[in-house]
Design an enzyme around this catalytic site. Structure first.
Site, PDB file in Angstrom:
ATOM      1  CB  CYS A  75      -0.857  -0.048   1.266  1.00  0.00           C
ATOM      2  SG  CYS A  75      -1.886   1.409   1.508  1.00  0.00           S
ATOM      3  CB  CYS A 190      -2.779   4.146  -5.456  1.00  0.00           C
ATOM      4  SG  CYS A 190      -4.126   3.291  -4.596  1.00  0.00           S
TER       5      CYS A 190
HETATM    6  N1  DGL Z   1      -3.811   0.659  -2.111  1.00  0.00           N
HETATM    7  C1  DGL Z   1      -3.588   1.876  -1.420  1.00  0.00           C
HETATM    8  C2  DGL Z   1      -2.361   2.608  -1.844  1.00  0.00           C
HETATM    9  O1  DGL Z   1      -1.524   1.986  -2.439  1.00  0.00           O
HETATM   10  C3  DGL Z   1      -4.696   2.376  -0.745  1.00  0.00           C
HETATM   11  C4  DGL Z   1      -5.325   3.622  -0.904  1.00  0.00           C
HETATM   12  C5  DGL Z   1      -6.359   3.962   0.120  1.00  0.00           C
HETATM   13  O2  DGL Z   1      -6.744   3.137   0.933  1.00  0.00           O
HETATM   14  O3  DGL Z   1      -6.753   5.117   0.079  1.00  0.00           O
HETATM   15  O4  DGL Z   1      -2.164   3.758  -1.598  1.00  0.00           O
END
Ligand code: DGL
Length: 277
Positions: A75, A190
Site C-alpha cells: 500500500c 497506489c
Molecule cells: N492501495 C492503497 C495505496 O496503495 C490504498 C489507498 C487507500 O486506501 O486510500 O495507496
C-alpha cells in the site's frame, strides 16, 4: 542452502495489495502468503498519518503473530505514512519490511519528454517518501500529480469499468493529455490502480506508458529472502490465507476477478486502533 516454509505477510487498506500479491505469486508460487485487507478502514488515503500508523502497527503485529518471515506493505499510502514508523516499532523482531514508493525512478529514466504524470492518494503525496523519491531521482523531470478522489472505493466495489470509474479517471488524465503538458509516462502510485489499467490505457492511448511497480516489488521481495536465506526452496504452489476486517464474502467474490484465483477469506476484528484479533 537454507530454506523457510514460513509465510510472507502482505497488507493493504483493502484489495489493492492484491496487485502486488499477483506479481509475487507469478514470481514465487512456492511461497505461502498471508494477505490482510483492512477493509473496515478503507480508504486510507484521506486519513491522518497517526491513524494509518496505528492500523499498520496492529496489522503487522497480527501478521508476525502468524509467523510471517517478511512484511510487504502493499500500500503506497501506508508505506508513505508508516514504513519508517514500523521499522522502528519492530526493530527488535529483526523482520524485514518491503514498502511501495511511486515509481518515479523508472519513469525519470525512460521519459523522453521529461514530463510524467503521477496518480496516488493525498496521504502519499503529503508524505516525506514521495518528496524524497522526487528529489533523489526526479532531477530535470516535471511531475504532474492527481489524487483520483473516489477511485479506491470504486475498485473496492469491483467497478473496474463503469461510467463513474471512467469519469474519475478522465478527470485525472485528460489534463495530462493536454498537448502543452506533453506527458509520455504515467506512474501508478497506489496499488489499487493497476486493476483499472485497461481503462487507463484506453483513455491515454498508445503514446503514453503506464508504470505499475508491482513486478519490481516482487523481485525485491525475492532478493531479500534469498539474501536472508529464508526463501522457500521446496517446489510446488503454496497457499494464500486471506484476512479482512470488512466483509469476507465480498472479498472472496473479488478474488477471481482481481487475482485470477479463488480462496477462503477469514474475518478479523479490530479490538482498538492498534490491535486486531
Ligand atoms: N492501495 C492503497 C495505496 O496503495 C490504498 C489507498 C487507500 O486506501 O486510500 O495507496
Amino acid at each position: 542452502m537454507t530454506s523457510s516454509p514460513h509465510p510472507i505477510g502482505v497488507f493493504d487498506s483493502g484489495v489493492g495489495g492484491l496487485s502486488v500479491l499477483r506479481a509475487m505469486r507469478a514470481l514465487m508460487p512456492e511461497e505461502s502468503i498471508l494477505y490482510f485487507g483492512d477493509q473496515r478502514h478503507v480508504p486510507y488515503g484521506p486519513r491522518s498519518m497517526e491513524q494509518i500508523q496505528n492500523f499498520s502497527e496492529g496489522i503487522t503485529k497480527f501478521l508476525l503473530n502468524h509467523d510471517s518471515k517478511l512484511i510487504v506493505v502493499a500500500c503506497n499510502t501506508a508505506s508513505a505514512a508508516a514504513l519508517t514508523y514500523l521499522r522502528g516499532c519492530f526493530a527488535k523482531r529483526a523482520v524485514s519490511f518491503v514498502g511501495m514508493e511511486p515509481a518515479v525512478k523508472p519513469a525519470a529514466e525512460t521519459t523522453k519528454t521529461g514530463r510524467v504524470g503521477v496518480l496516488a492518494t493525498p496521504a502519499t503525496f503529503q508524505g516525506a517518501l514521495y518528496a524524497s523519491v522526487v528529489e533523489r531521482f526526479g532531477a530535470g523531470v516535471e511531475f504532474f500529480q492527481h489524487t483520483c478522489p473516489g477511485l479506491v472505493s470504486q475498485i473496492e466495489k469491483g467497478e473496474l469499468n463503469s461510467a463513474d470509474t471512467r469519469a474519475i479517471l478522465e478527470d485525472a488524465l485528460f489534463p495530462m493529455l493536454d498537448a502543452s503538458r506533453n506527458i509520455d509516462t504515467v506512474v501508478l502510485g497506489c496499488t489499487h490502480y493497476p486493476f483499472v489499467i485497461p481503462l487507463i490505457e484506453q483513455i491515454l492511448g498508445e503514446n503514453v506508458r503506464v508504470i505499475d511497480p508491482a513486478p519490481s516489488v516482487a523481485k525485491q521481495v525475492k532478493r531479500l529472502l534469498e539474501a536472508a536465506g529464508t526463501k522457500n526452496q521446496s517446489q510446488g504452489r503454496a497457499s494464500v490465507r486471506f484476512f479482512t476486517s470488512g466483509n469476507p464474502t465480498e472479498m472472496k467474490s473479488m478474488l477471481p476477478v482481481l487475482l485470477g484465483e479463488s480462496g477462503e477469506v477469514e474475518a478479523v476484528v479490530w479490538k482498538n486502533d492498534r490491535e486486531v484479533i
